[in-house]
Design an enzyme around this catalytic site. Structure first.
Site, PDB file in Angstrom:
ATOM      1  N   SER A   1     -15.425  11.318 -75.441  1.00 46.10           N
ATOM      2  CA  SER A   1     -16.011  12.461 -74.745  1.00 46.10           C
ATOM      3  C   SER A   1     -16.420  12.019 -73.343  1.00 46.10           C
ATOM      4  O   SER A   1     -16.338  10.837 -73.011  1.00 46.10           O
ATOM      5  CB  SER A   1     -17.234  12.968 -75.505  1.00 46.10           C
ATOM      6  OG  SER A   1     -18.317  12.078 -75.285  1.00 46.10           O
ATOM      7  N   LYS A   2     -16.878  12.973 -72.581  1.00 43.71           N
ATOM      8  CA  LYS A   2     -17.267  12.710 -71.187  1.00 43.71           C
ATOM      9  C   LYS A   2     -18.307  11.589 -71.075  1.00 43.71           C
ATOM     10  O   LYS A   2     -18.399  10.934 -70.049  1.00 43.71           O
ATOM     11  CB  LYS A   2     -17.832  13.988 -70.552  1.00 43.71           C
ATOM     12  CG  LYS A   2     -16.822  15.109 -70.469  1.00 43.71           C
ATOM     13  CD  LYS A   2     -16.549  15.506 -69.022  1.00 43.71           C
ATOM     14  CE  LYS A   2     -15.532  16.618 -68.920  1.00 43.71           C
ATOM     15  NZ  LYS A   2     -14.180  16.155 -68.593  1.00 43.71           N
ATOM     16  N   ARG A   3     -19.068  11.424 -72.137  1.00 40.43           N
ATOM     17  CA  ARG A   3     -20.088  10.355 -72.130  1.00 40.43           C
ATOM     18  C   ARG A   3     -19.447   8.992 -71.902  1.00 40.43           C
ATOM     19  O   ARG A   3     -20.051   8.089 -71.349  1.00 40.43           O
ATOM     20  CB  ARG A   3     -20.788  10.296 -73.489  1.00 40.43           C
ATOM     21  CG  ARG A   3     -21.976  11.175 -73.662  1.00 40.43           C
ATOM     22  CD  ARG A   3     -22.626  10.929 -75.025  1.00 40.43           C
ATOM     23  NE  ARG A   3     -21.677  10.992 -76.131  1.00 40.43           N
ATOM     24  CZ  ARG A   3     -21.329   9.958 -76.883  1.00 40.43           C
ATOM     25  NH1 ARG A   3     -21.846   8.765 -76.655  1.00 40.43           N
ATOM     26  NH2 ARG A   3     -20.469  10.103 -77.874  1.00 40.43           N
TER      27      ARG A   3
END
Ligand code: GLU
Length: 471
Positions: A246-248
């Site tokens: 994910s973007k994390r």
């Protein structure tokens, strides 16, 4: 719509839903399908699954086309719009109805809700069992209805998956899913099967989040008497911490990697290695990947995205590219990021300097940063780090060097000897002199070797840049 494949020809597809950015996982699925087809003289098709009108956007479709194009994953034939085929999907639903493989269900939302509540209270399965499945059509009211598939009630459905192995689903876990809504629109499950069949898809290679759908989709194949495709459900991509990417973790969109200046060839190589392997091979060309790629090389466990490894492979691909190809890639990168194109003089200088630039650059911005010395013009303004190398002592030595360079012979050997002797005369090492020289010529602390730069810049420009700092 094509069904004219040669007997035995492999046909794969990528079927993205056009919502938001193109995800790196979609790119990998596309790559696997592309490699599989291209390596076997097959066809690779694109279907845009735009049935969800509320979420599908033309911009997202554009992003998919741009992403595939950048990655070099060329598809055969025109892209298929799933939405545009709604009438064909409905036709198949009616055919299933006529064959007795589907039925009209008049149950209202309230009735279905009540069924579920009662099942919950009794502790039985909440899978809806419609009383209309076996109803005599003579008893049908003139009322809105959906069409449901008649799913098998007993036995098992076995997915012979090329990655997951034999996956067995008990048929009493499958409900009579809706294939046509009361407004006459097809459901996604029906659309996928009809499209894959009509497009002649022989191999469905997709994310394992669709594994459960496969069992239900097989019901439709069986009802229509259509041959099943080969299924290969590939594990999702995880981040380095083992959680879904994910973007994390970092960039997840194809467009982001393009904007960061990763070479598409390196991306293809890295994405191919993400969940698939061929022995210990890490660096390979498209030709090798096409020849080697097979479904049994796909790992069953989720792959972890390794940003360092991606960068490393990209660096190797940049180093392996021909100078001309690299220059074209740089042009494309500048244009894609809205930067000014290279002037003729800059192109000439860069193409001369290319052998010394492509070494160790992992992205195009890194390569351009290294090329700063031949992209900039006088007076070269040093950045802070470079400026720190230009103290009074080194300026003194540089002005001596400037004089000698006026008459030096302009070859690598001669220049290396000259600078080496000068350093020695001042009781210092060549490396100590390289810093200030680099600062004067490039205005940076990272650049090709000072000799490479002098050879590219030529005598007049080199002397002029040195005079600018020794004034
Ligand atoms: N549209 C689906 C997705 O984007 C893919 C469906 C399929 O490959 O069958 O996840």
């Amino acid at each position: 719509m094509t069904q004219d494949s040669a007997p035995g020809q492999v046909v794969t597809r990528i079927a993205p839903s056009p919502t938001g950015e193109m995800h790196i996982g979609t790119a990998r699925t596309a790559l696997f399908n592309w490699l599989y087809a291209r390596g076997r003289g097959g066809r690779f098709l694109l279907r845009v699954e735009d049935t969800d009108r509320a979420r599908s956007t033309p911009e997202a479709t554009e992003a998919i086309l741009r992403g595939l194009d950048w990655l070099g994953l060329d598809h055969d034939e025109e892209p298929v719009s799933q939405h545009a085929r709604a009438a064909r999907h409905a036709e198949v639903a009616r055919e299933m109805l006529n064959k007795g493989q589907a039925y009209k269900c008049f149950a209202t939302q309230e009735e279905i809700q009540a069924f579920r509540e009662a099942a919950r209270a009794e502790g039985t399965s909440t899978l809806y069992r419609s009383p209309w499945r076996d109803a005599d059509p003579a008893t049908h009211p003139d009322a809105p209805h959906v069409i449901r598939v008649k799913a098998p009630e007993t036995g098992e459905t076995v997915i012979d998956d090329q990655v997951q192995g034999r996956v067995t689903v008990r048929n009493d876990q499958l409900d009579d899913m809706v294939i046509l809504r009361s407004d006459g629109s097809p459901t996604y499950m029906l659309a996928v099967v009809v499209d894959d069949h009509d497009m002649g898809v022989t191999h469905v290679i997709r994310g394992d989040d669709h594994l459960n759908n496969a069992a239900r989709q097989m019901t439709i194949y069986a009802a229509m008497g259509w041959p099943l495709p080969v299924y290969a459900h590939i594990p999702l991509i995880f981040g380095p911490d083992g959680k879904k990417l994910s973007k994390r973790h970092g960039a997840t969109g194809v467009a982001e990697y393009r904007a960061m200046g990763y070479p598409a060839a390196g991306m293809r190589n890295y994405l191919a290695r993400l969940g698939w392997s061929h022995g210990d091979d890490e660096f390979f060309t498209d030709e090798q990947a096409m020849a080697w790629f097979d479904l049994d090389g796909i790992n069953k466990a989720p792959a972890r995205f390794d940003f360092k490894k991606l960068a490393n492979l990209c660096g190797q691909h940049i180093a392996a590219m021909s100078d001309d190809a690299l220059l074209r890639e740089i042009d494309a990168h500048l244009s894609a990021t809205g930067a000014a194109p290279l002037t003729d003089a800059q192109r000439d200088a860069m193409s001369q300097a290319m052998p010394s630039l492509k070494d160790r650059a992992k992205t195009y911005p890194e390569l351009l940063e290294k090329a700063h010395f031949c992209l900039t013009s006088r007076p070269v303004v040093p950045d802070d780090k470079a400026a720190a190398a230009l103290d009074d002592v080194s300026r003194g030595i540089l002005s001596e060097l400037t004089l000698q360079l006026q008459t030096a012979s302009w070859t690598r050997d001669a220049l290396e000897t000259l600078v080496g002797e000068l350093a020695q005369a001042h009781g210092t090492k060549l490396g100590k002199l390289a810093g200030p020289l680099r600062a004067a010529l490039a205005g940076r602390t990272v650049s090709p070797s000072v000799f490479d730069m002098m050879l590219v810049l030529g005598r007049a420009e080199t002397v002029a840049r040195l005079e600018d700092v020794t004034g």
